[in-house]
Scaffold this motif. Structure first.
Motif, PDB file in Angstrom:
ATOM      1  N   PHE A  22      -0.840  -1.131 -10.597  1.00  0.00           N
ATOM      2  CA  PHE A  22       0.296  -1.652  -9.848  1.00  0.00           C
ATOM      3  C   PHE A  22       1.184  -0.522  -9.336  1.00  0.00           C
ATOM      4  N   ALA A  23       1.376   0.520 -10.142  1.00  0.00           N
ATOM      5  CA  ALA A  23       2.191   1.663  -9.727  1.00  0.00           C
ATOM      6  C   ALA A  23       1.554   2.379  -8.545  1.00  0.00           C
ATOM      7  N   VAL A  24       0.246   2.558  -8.578  1.00  0.00           N
ATOM      8  CA  VAL A  24      -0.460   3.194  -7.459  1.00  0.00           C
ATOM      9  C   VAL A  24      -0.345   2.321  -6.209  1.00  0.00           C
ATOM     10  N   GLY A  25      -0.485   1.026  -6.399  1.00  0.00           N
ATOM     11  CA  GLY A  25      -0.351   0.116  -5.265  1.00  0.00           C
ATOM     12  C   GLY A  25       1.043   0.140  -4.666  1.00  0.00           C
ATOM     13  N   ALA A  26       2.055   0.178  -5.507  1.00  0.00           N
ATOM     14  CA  ALA A  26       3.437   0.227  -5.016  1.00  0.00           C
ATOM     15  C   ALA A  26       3.686   1.522  -4.256  1.00  0.00           C
ATOM     16  N   PHE A  27       3.183   2.632  -4.793  1.00  0.00           N
ATOM     17  CA  PHE A  27       3.353   3.911  -4.096  1.00  0.00           C
ATOM     18  C   PHE A  27       2.633   3.879  -2.753  1.00  0.00           C
ATOM     19  N   GLY A  28       1.416   3.373  -2.747  1.00  0.00           N
ATOM     20  CA  GLY A  28       0.658   3.286  -1.502  1.00  0.00           C
ATOM     21  C   GLY A  28       1.344   2.424  -0.461  1.00  0.00           C
ATOM     22  N   TYR A  29       1.873   1.295  -0.893  1.00  0.00           N
ATOM     23  CA  TYR A  29       2.568   0.397   0.028  1.00  0.00           C
ATOM     24  C   TYR A  29       3.771   1.089   0.659  1.00  0.00           C
ATOM     25  N   PHE A  30       4.596   1.692  -0.167  1.00  0.00           N
ATOM     26  CA  PHE A  30       5.791   2.342   0.366  1.00  0.00           C
ATOM     27  C   PHE A  30       5.444   3.586   1.181  1.00  0.00           C
ATOM     28  N   ALA A  31       4.387   4.296   0.802  1.00  0.00           N
ATOM     29  CA  ALA A  31       3.979   5.472   1.578  1.00  0.00           C
ATOM     30  C   ALA A  31       3.522   5.054   2.974  1.00  0.00           C
ATOM     31  N   LEU A  32       2.780   3.965   3.056  1.00  0.00           N
ATOM     32  CA  LEU A  32       2.343   3.472   4.362  1.00  0.00           C
ATOM     33  C   LEU A  32       3.508   2.924   5.183  1.00  0.00           C
ATOM     34  N   ALA A  33       4.531   2.430   4.496  1.00  0.00           N
ATOM     35  CA  ALA A  33       5.697   1.893   5.182  1.00  0.00           C
ATOM     36  C   ALA A  33       6.663   3.001   5.620  1.00  0.00           C
TER      37      ALA A  33
END
Length: 80
Positions: A22-33
């Motif tokens: 979940f932490a990796v997913g959250a980082f990925g989401y915000f990085a793409l945003a």
């Protein structure tokens, strides 16, 4: 007296893995945003919470095993 087993870490390991994922997913989401700093902060908070929960579950399991060992020892003393 029975030697204490090391914790099996079954569900504790699974929940830690889910937290890390979940932490990796959250980082990925915000990085793409376009906000990687926000993602890194949120990811770090999630990882810290996951590790804290993992350690708490391991401590709970060890305490439960100690109580079980003491109860078994008391049962054996009662039979003698």
């Amino acid at each position: 007296m029975r030697k204490l087993r090391t914790p099996t870490r079954g569900w504790a390991k699974v929940t830690l893995g889910v937290s890390l994922l979940f932490a990796v997913g959250a980082f990925g989401y915000f990085a793409l945003a376009g906000a990687p700093v926000n993602g890194a902060i949120l990811g770090a908070i999630i990882v810290v919470a996951g590790v804290w929960e993992y350690r708490r579950k391991l401590r709970d399991e060890i305490v439960a095993e100690k109580f079980e060992a003491e109860a078994e020892q008391n049962r054996r003393r009662g039979r003698q």
